[in-house]
Design a protein around this motif. Sequence first.
Motif, PDB file in Angstrom:
ATOM      1  N   GLY A  57       0.794  -1.212   0.000  1.00  0.00           N
ATOM      2  CA  GLY A  57       0.000   0.000   0.000  1.00  0.00           C
ATOM      3  C   GLY A  57       0.830   1.268   0.000  1.00  0.00           C
ATOM      4  N   GLN A  58       0.280   2.282  -0.639  1.00  0.00           N
ATOM      5  CA  GLN A  58       0.903   3.598  -0.680  1.00  0.00           C
ATOM      6  C   GLN A  58      -0.147   4.627  -0.317  1.00  0.00           C
TER       7      GLN A  58
ATOM      8  N   ARG B 254      -4.884  10.291  -0.497  1.00  0.00           N
ATOM      9  CA  ARG B 254      -4.991   9.320  -1.589  1.00  0.00           C
ATOM     10  C   ARG B 254      -4.269   8.051  -1.168  1.00  0.00           C
ATOM     11  N   VAL B 255      -4.899   6.897  -1.398  1.00  0.00           N
ATOM     12  CA  VAL B 255      -4.247   5.621  -1.129  1.00  0.00           C
ATOM     13  C   VAL B 255      -4.406   4.731  -2.356  1.00  0.00           C
ATOM     14  N   LYS B 256      -3.452   3.817  -2.518  1.00  0.00           N
ATOM     15  CA  LYS B 256      -3.569   2.828  -3.585  1.00  0.00           C
ATOM     16  C   LYS B 256      -2.858   1.550  -3.158  1.00  0.00           C
ATOM     17  N   HIS B 257      -3.264   0.461  -3.775  1.00  0.00           N
ATOM     18  CA  HIS B 257      -2.716  -0.870  -3.490  1.00  0.00           C
ATOM     19  C   HIS B 257      -2.927  -1.269  -2.032  1.00  0.00           C
TER      20      HIS B 257
ATOM     21  N   LEU C 213     -12.479   1.903  -0.561  1.00  0.00           N
ATOM     22  CA  LEU C 213     -11.646   1.479  -1.685  1.00  0.00           C
ATOM     23  C   LEU C 213     -12.501   1.085  -2.872  1.00  0.00           C
ATOM     24  N   ASP C 214     -12.014   1.412  -4.072  1.00  0.00           N
ATOM     25  CA  ASP C 214     -12.709   0.990  -5.282  1.00  0.00           C
ATOM     26  C   ASP C 214     -12.188  -0.389  -5.706  1.00  0.00           C
TER      27      ASP C 214
ATOM     28  N   ASP D   5     -10.046  -1.162  -7.800  1.00  0.00           N
ATOM     29  CA  ASP D   5      -8.596  -1.161  -8.029  1.00  0.00           C
ATOM     30  C   ASP D   5      -7.813  -0.985  -6.720  1.00  0.00           C
TER      31      ASP D   5
ATOM     32  N   GLU E  86      -8.016   1.471  -4.623  1.00  0.00           N
ATOM     33  CA  GLU E  86      -7.621   2.870  -4.468  1.00  0.00           C
ATOM     34  C   GLU E  86      -8.755   3.621  -3.783  1.00  0.00           C
TER      35      GLU E  86
ATOM     36  N   SER F  30      -9.847   7.765  -1.838  1.00  0.00           N
ATOM     37  CA  SER F  30      -9.475   9.159  -1.598  1.00  0.00           C
ATOM     38  C   SER F  30     -10.475   9.807  -0.652  1.00  0.00           C
TER      39      SER F  30
END
Length: 150
Positions: free
Chosen positions: A49-50, A68-71, A104-105, A107, A109, A111
């Motif tokens: 995660g980031q 913002r986050v992803k993974h 989270l979506d 993907d 991710e 926000s």
Amino acid sequence: MNLHDNNLRPAFLVAALFTLVGAQVGCQKMAFWRSKPQEMHASSEVLAGQGTVRVSNGDNGNSKVSIRVKHLAPPSKVAPGSTVYVVWFRPVDGDSQNVGALVLDSDLEGSLDTLTPHRRFRVSVTPEPNGQVTSPSNEPVFTYNVESNK
């Protein structure tokens, strides 16, 4: 007013110079108030995660905060029984405040954009059973300390 009049030319040049300098200072000031996204500190639970946080000057003296986050793994994989990630702000002189759910979506991710009157506070993101919790019940997956002197 005739700009070709030799008596008015120096005054016009000085006024033009002040206008240009003022515009330059204004542009620099605007750039100063905008911040770049800062990487949040990930816990050892977050392998891929980031997360980033961007704080800028908002309306009425507030701080505008964009997260913002992803993974990021689904919350239930990080803490059993969790269904959502919650973003918390903890001002220097106060308790943690739930400022919203970070859903989270597909993907992985998510926000969240919000405002706060605080200038110095800790941002944290925790997996929670629901978005209405009033205090963090799990360890944060992301943290970041905001130290703004604006």
